[in-house]
Motif scaffolding. Structure first.
Motif, PDB file in Angstrom:
ATOM      1  N   ALA A  70       0.834  -1.207   0.000  1.00 43.48           N
ATOM      2  CA  ALA A  70       0.000   0.000   0.000  1.00 43.48           C
ATOM      3  C   ALA A  70       0.867   1.254   0.000  1.00 43.48           C
ATOM      4  N   ALA A  71       1.915   1.263   0.845  1.00 43.23           N
ATOM      5  CA  ALA A  71       2.795   2.431   0.921  1.00 43.23           C
ATOM      6  C   ALA A  71       3.530   2.652  -0.397  1.00 43.23           C
ATOM      7  N   ALA A  72       4.018   1.569  -1.009  1.00 39.75           N
ATOM      8  CA  ALA A  72       4.752   1.683  -2.274  1.00 39.75           C
ATOM      9  C   ALA A  72       3.840   2.193  -3.388  1.00 39.75           C
ATOM     10  N   LEU A  73       2.612   1.701  -3.440  1.00 39.14           N
ATOM     11  CA  LEU A  73       1.663   2.176  -4.451  1.00 39.14           C
ATOM     12  C   LEU A  73       1.349   3.658  -4.235  1.00 39.14           C
ATOM     13  N   GLY A  74       1.221   4.055  -2.967  1.00 37.25           N
ATOM     14  CA  GLY A  74       0.960   5.460  -2.673  1.00 37.25           C
ATOM     15  C   GLY A  74       2.097   6.365  -3.116  1.00 37.25           C
ATOM     16  N   VAL A  75       3.336   5.935  -2.830  1.00 38.72           N
ATOM     17  CA  VAL A  75       4.505   6.721  -3.238  1.00 38.72           C
ATOM     18  C   VAL A  75       4.555   6.843  -4.763  1.00 38.72           C
ATOM     19  N   TRP A  76       4.374   5.724  -5.462  1.00 36.77           N
ATOM     20  CA  TRP A  76       4.454   5.737  -6.934  1.00 36.77           C
ATOM     21  C   TRP A  76       3.358   6.632  -7.523  1.00 36.77           C
ATOM     22  N   ALA A  77       2.152   6.500  -7.037  1.00 36.50           N
ATOM     23  CA  ALA A  77       1.046   7.297  -7.576  1.00 36.50           C
ATOM     24  C   ALA A  77       1.264   8.782  -7.327  1.00 36.50           C
ATOM     25  N   ALA A  78       1.759   9.132  -6.127  1.00 39.00           N
ATOM     26  CA  ALA A  78       2.002  10.545  -5.809  1.00 39.00           C
ATOM     27  C   ALA A  78       3.092  11.119  -6.703  1.00 39.00           C
ATOM     28  N   GLU A  79       4.137  10.346  -6.964  1.00 38.83           N
ATOM     29  CA  GLU A  79       5.239  10.843  -7.789  1.00 38.83           C
ATOM     30  C   GLU A  79       4.917  10.792  -9.282  1.00 38.83           C
ATOM     31  N   HIS A  80       3.714  10.305  -9.601  1.00 42.46           N
ATOM     32  CA  HIS A  80       3.244  10.328 -10.993  1.00 42.46           C
ATOM     33  C   HIS A  80       1.973  11.169 -11.132  1.00 42.46           C
ATOM     34  N   GLY A  81       1.794  12.114 -10.193  1.00 41.17           N
ATOM     35  CA  GLY A  81       0.785  13.137 -10.381  1.00 41.17           C
ATOM     36  C   GLY A  81      -0.516  12.995  -9.621  1.00 41.17           C
ATOM     37  N   ARG A  82      -0.694  11.929  -8.824  1.00 40.29           N
ATOM     38  CA  ARG A  82      -1.938  11.790  -8.073  1.00 40.29           C
ATOM     39  C   ARG A  82      -1.810  12.434  -6.693  1.00 40.29           C
ATOM     40  N   ARG A  83      -2.929  12.933  -6.183  1.00 43.79           N
ATOM     41  CA  ARG A  83      -2.995  13.452  -4.814  1.00 43.79           C
ATOM     42  C   ARG A  83      -3.516  12.318  -3.937  1.00 43.79           C
ATOM     43  N   VAL A  84      -2.609  11.717  -3.166  1.00 46.81           N
ATOM     44  CA  VAL A  84      -2.878  10.425  -2.533  1.00 46.81           C
ATOM     45  C   VAL A  84      -2.921  10.557  -1.020  1.00 46.81           C
ATOM     46  N   VAL A  85      -3.821   9.790  -0.402  1.00 49.38           N
ATOM     47  CA  VAL A  85      -3.763   9.573   1.039  1.00 49.38           C
ATOM     48  C   VAL A  85      -3.728   8.065   1.260  1.00 49.38           C
ATOM     49  N   VAL A  86      -2.769   7.617   2.078  1.00 52.16           N
ATOM     50  CA  VAL A  86      -2.620   6.198   2.394  1.00 52.16           C
ATOM     51  C   VAL A  86      -3.055   5.972   3.833  1.00 52.16           C
ATOM     52  N   LEU A  87      -4.007   5.073   4.017  1.00 53.93           N
ATOM     53  CA  LEU A  87      -4.451   4.660   5.341  1.00 53.93           C
ATOM     54  C   LEU A  87      -3.748   3.355   5.680  1.00 53.93           C
ATOM     55  N   THR A  88      -2.797   3.408   6.621  1.00 53.83           N
ATOM     56  CA  THR A  88      -2.030   2.217   6.987  1.00 53.83           C
ATOM     57  C   THR A  88      -2.520   1.657   8.317  1.00 53.83           C
ATOM     58  N   ILE A  89      -2.296   0.368   8.497  1.00 55.56           N
ATOM     59  CA  ILE A  89      -2.707  -0.322   9.723  1.00 55.56           C
ATOM     60  C   ILE A  89      -1.469  -0.950  10.354  1.00 55.56           C
ATOM     61  N   ASP A  90      -1.003  -0.368  11.454  1.00 51.78           N
ATOM     62  CA  ASP A  90       0.092  -0.950  12.221  1.00 51.78           C
ATOM     63  C   ASP A  90       1.328  -1.268  11.378  1.00 51.78           C
ATOM     64  N   PRO A  91       1.920  -0.265  10.711  1.00 48.32           N
ATOM     65  CA  PRO A  91       3.131  -0.540   9.927  1.00 48.32           C
ATOM     66  C   PRO A  91       4.331  -0.800  10.841  1.00 48.32           C
ATOM     67  N   ALA A  92       5.340  -1.472  10.305  1.00 47.82           N
ATOM     68  CA  ALA A  92       6.590  -1.656  11.047  1.00 47.82           C
ATOM     69  C   ALA A  92       7.157  -0.286  11.407  1.00 47.82           C
ATOM     70  N   ARG A  93       7.848  -0.219  12.525  1.00 44.08           N
ATOM     71  CA  ARG A  93       8.294   1.064  13.057  1.00 44.08           C
ATOM     72  C   ARG A  93       9.127   1.863  12.034  1.00 44.08           C
ATOM     73  N   ARG A  94      10.090   1.195  11.380  1.00 39.51           N
ATOM     74  CA  ARG A  94      10.979   1.941  10.475  1.00 39.51           C
ATOM     75  C   ARG A  94      10.231   2.381   9.220  1.00 39.51           C
ATOM     76  N   LEU A  95       9.265   1.575   8.776  1.00 43.30           N
ATOM     77  CA  LEU A  95       8.451   1.986   7.638  1.00 43.30           C
ATOM     78  C   LEU A  95       7.591   3.182   8.018  1.00 43.30           C
TER      79      LEU A  95
ATOM     80  N   GLU B  18       4.799   8.360  15.320  1.00 43.84           N
ATOM     81  CA  GLU B  18       3.870   8.167  16.415  1.00 43.84           C
ATOM     82  C   GLU B  18       2.479   7.931  15.846  1.00 43.84           C
ATOM     83  N   LEU B  19       1.671   7.144  16.574  1.00 37.69           N
ATOM     84  CA  LEU B  19       0.314   6.855  16.130  1.00 37.69           C
ATOM     85  C   LEU B  19      -0.472   8.141  15.977  1.00 37.69           C
ATOM     86  N   ASP B  20      -1.084   8.311  14.828  1.00 41.37           N
ATOM     87  CA  ASP B  20      -1.791   9.545  14.549  1.00 41.37           C
ATOM     88  C   ASP B  20      -2.974   9.231  13.653  1.00 41.37           C
TER      89      ASP B  20
END
Length: 387
Positions: A36-61, A69-71
């Motif tokens: 999900a994060a990779a698709l969001g990054v790719w879409a944003a860098e190709h012109g889309r206005r993206v919001v990614v809703l993540t669920i409990d990602p690994a800390r470094r990601l 921090e949880l937000d």
């Protein structure tokens, strides 16, 4: 003649303005969050206005996305190349905060205060089975509504909760809605609504016996908490099911695309098969399957059996040298990797044989954990390569 498996063209999907929601789903531990994060990054860098809703990602990601921090609020991701006109916001689902927001939005201030302070509500909102899946649906609905209202985003990418079963994402919201909206829990609320002796006059002798039994099993305090909670929440009962129905309709919209994520393992691919079948039954748009962590070998022409044989021949040499020992170790490593690759290829081939119409893309196993935008871009390149 074998039917060729169609390729999942995620680049075309993400750059199509008609795609408004992408849902990454699948069993737990298969890389949904990273996908999900990779698709969001790719879409944003190709012109889309993206919001990614993540669920409990690994800390470094999470840190790479600026979410150390949880937000529960979407915030801009730093380091994104916005030269194409796109942008990327990201957020982590705060399950309890989302439930609190629903209460505050749909109840009067006095009722909301009663509900939020109720011990039974605090337990349900934090740990009731299906709450996380339901609140993911709630937050998806909120994000899409805000996108339609403000134009802040034109694409929502959703990472579904790490459920034991991929189907929990579709089933749990209905289960929670049915629980909160059910006749049984309304029965528990009746004494609190009617009040005192009058309340018990409403009950038949049989119902009074049930209530007495529940009080013994659950404890009088818990039963009163449940009754008080349901009485305070009474005006919101229909809303839970109604919003679940609205989000279900949103998930069936042609502007939504489901991307099923799996690992090249028997159980994960079985879950993917079940989920693909369920999406078809529900009339929800399946874009295709991502198979993560595919093992690749540097010399595919060297079979595992030949590598094992060569390693054994070196091991049996009369005067083994350091160079020979190193070569032997490399051959054994290659043989193990080649065996793993062949096993994975067989599992994926069996899946595609049973699902000939489902587009598929394979993502090679990464050498290390993905923990920054560079790593996400590498995953995105594999996802969108069309190979």
């Amino acid at each position: 003649m074998a039917t060729k498996t169609p390729t999942l063209d995620l680049a075309a999907l993400l750059t199509d303005d008609q795609t408004r929601i992408v849902v990454c789903c699948g069993a737990g531990g298969v890389g949904k969050t990273t996908t999900a994060a990779a698709l969001g990054v790719w879409a944003a860098e190709h012109g889309r206005r993206v919001v990614v809703l993540t669920i409990d990602p690994a800390r470094r990601l999470a840190q790479s996305l600026g979410l150390s921090e949880l937000d529960n609020t979407p915030r801009p991701v730093k380091g994104i190349d916005e030269s194409a006109g796109g942008s990327l916001d990201a957020m982590m689902l705060d399950m309890k905060r989302t439930f609190d927001e629903v209460v505050e939005l749909h109840a009067t201030p006095d009722k909301a205060a009663q509900i939020l302070a109720n011990p039974f509500y605090q337990a349900v909102s934090s740990s009731f089975a299906g709450t996380q899946e339901y609140m993911a649906m709630e937050k998806l609905g909120q994000l899409r509504a805000e996108a339609d209202r403000t134009g802040r985003w034109d694409l929502v990418v959703v990472d579904t909760p790490p459920s034991r079963s991929a189907l929990d994402f579709l089933d749990a919201p209905k289960r929670l809605g049915s629980f909160l909206d059910g006749r049984f829990i309304r029965l528990l609320a009746a004494p609190a609504k009617a009040g005192g002796r009058a309340g018990f006059k409403v009950f038949s002798v049989g119902v009074s016996m049930v209530s007495g039994t529940l009080a013994k099993v659950l404890g009088g305090d818990l039963l009163r908490d449940v009754q008080t909670f349901v009485a305070a929440l009474d005006t919101m009962f229909g809303g839970f099911r109604e919003r679940a129905d609205v989000t279900y309709a949103l998930l069936k919209d042609p502007q939504t695309a489901f991307v099923v994520v799996a690992a090249p393992e028997r159980d994960a691919l079985r879950e993917a098969s079940f989920f693909a079948g369920r999406l078809d039954e529900e009339g929800m748009p399946l874009a295709g399957l991502v198979v993560n962590r595919i093992q690749r070998v540097a010399a595919p022409s060297l079979s595992a059996s030949r590598a094992w044989a060569a390693a054994e021949q070196l091991a049996e040499g009369d005067a083994p040298t350091t160079s020979a020992a190193t070569t032997e170790g490399l051959l054994r490593l290659h043989a193990a990797l080649a065996q793993a690759a062949a096993r994975q290829e067989g599992l994926v081939s069996r899946f595609t044989a049973g699902h000939t119409g489902i587009p598929l893309v394979e993502v090679p196993a990464a050498a290390e954990d993905i923990h920054d935008l560079t790593g996400l871009r590498a995953i995105a390149a594999a996802l969108t390569s069309g190979r």
